[in-house]
Design a protein around this motif. Structure first.
Motif, PDB file in Angstrom:
ATOM      1  N   GLY A   1      36.532  24.141  38.021  1.00 49.42           N
ATOM      2  CA  GLY A   1      35.527  24.526  39.004  1.00 49.42           C
ATOM      3  C   GLY A   1      35.027  25.912  38.612  1.00 49.42           C
ATOM      4  N   ILE A   2      33.740  26.190  38.882  1.00 45.54           N
ATOM      5  CA  ILE A   2      33.181  27.448  38.365  1.00 45.54           C
ATOM      6  C   ILE A   2      33.918  28.676  38.910  1.00 45.54           C
ATOM      7  N   GLU A   3      34.355  28.622  40.171  1.00 52.05           N
ATOM      8  CA  GLU A   3      35.090  29.770  40.732  1.00 52.05           C
ATOM      9  C   GLU A   3      36.424  29.981  40.011  1.00 52.05           C
ATOM     10  N   GLU A   4      37.078  28.884  39.717  1.00 55.24           N
ATOM     11  CA  GLU A   4      38.361  28.972  39.018  1.00 55.24           C
ATOM     12  C   GLU A   4      38.158  29.497  37.598  1.00 55.24           C
ATOM     13  N   ALA A   5      37.076  29.028  36.957  1.00 54.77           N
ATOM     14  CA  ALA A   5      36.769  29.473  35.585  1.00 54.77           C
ATOM     15  C   ALA A   5      36.508  30.980  35.550  1.00 54.77           C
ATOM     16  N   ILE A   6      35.814  31.478  36.568  1.00 54.98           N
ATOM     17  CA  ILE A   6      35.511  32.918  36.634  1.00 54.98           C
ATOM     18  C   ILE A   6      36.816  33.720  36.680  1.00 54.98           C
ATOM     19  N   LYS A   7      37.815  33.187  37.384  1.00 56.52           N
ATOM     20  CA  LYS A   7      39.116  33.873  37.470  1.00 56.52           C
ATOM     21  C   LYS A   7      39.911  33.703  36.179  1.00 56.52           C
ATOM     22  N   LYS A   8      39.752  32.561  35.539  1.00 56.03           N
ATOM     23  CA  LYS A   8      40.619  32.184  34.424  1.00 56.03           C
ATOM     24  C   LYS A   8      40.282  32.871  33.089  1.00 56.03           C
ATOM     25  N   VAL A   9      38.991  33.138  32.828  1.00 54.95           N
ATOM     26  CA  VAL A   9      38.615  33.664  31.510  1.00 54.95           C
ATOM     27  C   VAL A   9      39.279  35.003  31.201  1.00 54.95           C
ATOM     28  N   THR A  10      39.612  35.175  29.939  1.00 59.51           N
ATOM     29  CA  THR A  10      40.353  36.353  29.499  1.00 59.51           C
ATOM     30  C   THR A  10      39.461  37.595  29.390  1.00 59.51           C
ATOM     31  N   TYR A  11      38.223  37.398  28.905  1.00 54.16           N
ATOM     32  CA  TYR A  11      37.362  38.557  28.611  1.00 54.16           C
ATOM     33  C   TYR A  11      36.314  38.769  29.691  1.00 54.16           C
ATOM     34  N   ASN A  12      36.082  40.046  30.021  1.00 56.75           N
ATOM     35  CA  ASN A  12      35.096  40.379  31.050  1.00 56.75           C
ATOM     36  C   ASN A  12      33.683  39.937  30.680  1.00 56.75           C
ATOM     37  N   GLY A  13      33.373  39.943  29.380  1.00 54.19           N
ATOM     38  CA  GLY A  13      32.038  39.500  28.943  1.00 54.19           C
ATOM     39  C   GLY A  13      31.802  38.051  29.331  1.00 54.19           C
ATOM     40  N   ASP A  14      32.825  37.211  29.108  1.00 51.86           N
ATOM     41  CA  ASP A  14      32.714  35.798  29.485  1.00 51.86           C
ATOM     42  C   ASP A  14      32.544  35.658  30.995  1.00 51.86           C
ATOM     43  N   ARG A  15      33.248  36.507  31.742  1.00 53.59           N
ATOM     44  CA  ARG A  15      33.160  36.481  33.215  1.00 53.59           C
ATOM     45  C   ARG A  15      31.730  36.794  33.659  1.00 53.59           C
ATOM     46  N   GLU A  16      31.156  37.795  33.018  1.00 59.11           N
ATOM     47  CA  GLU A  16      29.766  38.192  33.314  1.00 59.11           C
ATOM     48  C   GLU A  16      28.808  37.018  33.079  1.00 59.11           C
ATOM     49  N   ILE A  17      29.006  36.302  31.984  1.00 62.19           N
ATOM     50  CA  ILE A  17      28.154  35.146  31.649  1.00 62.19           C
ATOM     51  C   ILE A  17      28.345  34.032  32.687  1.00 62.19           C
ATOM     52  N   LEU A  18      29.590  33.786  33.085  1.00 63.47           N
ATOM     53  CA  LEU A  18      29.859  32.742  34.086  1.00 63.47           C
ATOM     54  C   LEU A  18      29.246  33.099  35.443  1.00 63.47           C
ATOM     55  N   LEU A  19      29.262  34.388  35.787  1.00 57.25           N
ATOM     56  CA  LEU A  19      28.648  34.819  37.053  1.00 57.25           C
ATOM     57  C   LEU A  19      27.138  34.582  37.021  1.00 57.25           C
ATOM     58  N   ARG A  20      26.523  34.833  35.855  1.00 58.47           N
ATOM     59  CA  ARG A  20      25.087  34.559  35.722  1.00 58.47           C
ATOM     60  C   ARG A  20      24.837  33.061  35.860  1.00 58.47           C
ATOM     61  N   ALA A  21      25.697  32.246  35.238  1.00 51.28           N
ATOM     62  CA  ALA A  21      25.548  30.786  35.297  1.00 51.28           C
ATOM     63  C   ALA A  21      25.650  30.320  36.750  1.00 51.28           C
ATOM     64  N   LYS A  22      26.605  30.887  37.475  1.00 56.20           N
ATOM     65  CA  LYS A  22      26.822  30.489  38.872  1.00 56.20           C
ATOM     66  C   LYS A  22      25.561  30.752  39.709  1.00 56.20           C
ATOM     67  N   GLU A  23      24.949  31.913  39.510  1.00 53.75           N
ATOM     68  CA  GLU A  23      23.730  32.256  40.254  1.00 53.75           C
ATOM     69  C   GLU A  23      22.614  31.263  39.970  1.00 53.75           C
ATOM     70  N   ILE A  24      22.454  30.868  38.708  1.00 49.76           N
ATOM     71  CA  ILE A  24      21.381  29.927  38.337  1.00 49.76           C
ATOM     72  C   ILE A  24      21.698  28.538  38.892  1.00 49.76           C
ATOM     73  N   LEU A  25      22.968  28.133  38.798  1.00 47.00           N
ATOM     74  CA  LEU A  25      23.364  26.794  39.255  1.00 47.00           C
ATOM     75  C   LEU A  25      23.144  26.617  40.761  1.00 47.00           C
ATOM     76  N   LYS A  26      23.292  27.726  41.507  1.00 47.62           N
ATOM     77  CA  LYS A  26      23.054  27.675  42.957  1.00 47.62           C
ATOM     78  C   LYS A  26      21.671  27.169  43.277  1.00 47.62           C
ATOM     79  N   ARG A  27      20.705  27.518  42.407  1.00 48.52           N
ATOM     80  CA  ARG A  27      19.306  27.180  42.674  1.00 48.52           C
ATOM     81  C   ARG A  27      18.840  25.929  41.957  1.00 48.52           C
ATOM     82  N   LEU A  28      19.714  25.298  41.178  1.00 49.68           N
ATOM     83  CA  LEU A  28      19.297  24.087  40.429  1.00 49.68           C
ATOM     84  C   LEU A  28      19.395  22.834  41.282  1.00 49.68           C
TER      85      LEU A  28
END
Ligand code: ATP
Length: 145
Positions: free
Chosen positions: A118-145
């Motif tokens: 699940g996207i929320e779990e993935a945001i917590k799970k990723v090791t690197y902050n850069g990946d977290r930043e990308i997932l947060l951007r994805a989450k914002e876009i997915l909200k509107r899709l």
């Protein structure tokens, strides 16, 4: 010791998503040691477009065919490679990619683990902050899709 050389490297990869009931699921992979969870990506080959790299690397590393929906921008990080006494400045371009077909069992055997989260779990799970930043951007876009 000689001062480290500075080298540049560029890769491309993706946040692959799948609509599953109410929550969006995304793919994370674990390479090398099973402790780092990250997004699929790989080096851009000569004359290859970033988008093509992202589709190819996602297919190789996860066994999944996906189509690009939109760009998620890029992240950058540094790492040191002892064998070359080189400091690498790496940039990775990411895309939001919709699952089309395929199965995680068909991934590259070098990828130890691959799984849908699940996207929320993935945001917590990723090791690197850069990946977290990308997932947060994805989450914002997915909200509107
Ligand atoms: P590619 O998958 O693009 O071919 P690679 O496997 O050769 O790349 P990286 O995954 O970039 O190399 O890893 C190189 C170093 O950078 C490793 O020490 C890794 O732990 C670290 N690293 C990987 N991803 C990130 C990140 N998003 N943020 C910070 N450090 C990272």
């Amino acid at each position: 010791m000689r001062p480290a050389k500075i080298k540049n490297k560029t890769s491309a990869g993706g946040v692959v998503f799948r609509r599953d009931g109410t929550e969006d699921k995304v793919v994370l992979i674990s390479v090398r040691d099973r402790t780092a969870w990250t997004l699929p990506k790989g080096a851009i080959e000569k004359d290859e477009k970033r988008e093509a790299t992202a589709i190819r690397e996602v297919a190789e590393e996860t066994g999944i065919n996906a189509r690009i929906v939109t760009s998620l921008g890029s992240i950058a990080y540094w790492f040191y490679k002892r064998t070359e006494n080189a400091k690498y400045h790496k940039r990775v371009y990411y895309y939001l990619m919709e699952y089309l077909s395929g199965n995680l069992d068909n991934r590259d055997p070098e990828v130890n683990e691959a799984s849908w989260f699940g996207i929320e779990e993935a945001i917590k799970k990723v090791t690197y902050n850069g990946d977290r930043e990308i997932l947060l951007r994805a989450k914002e876009i997915l909200k509107r899709l």
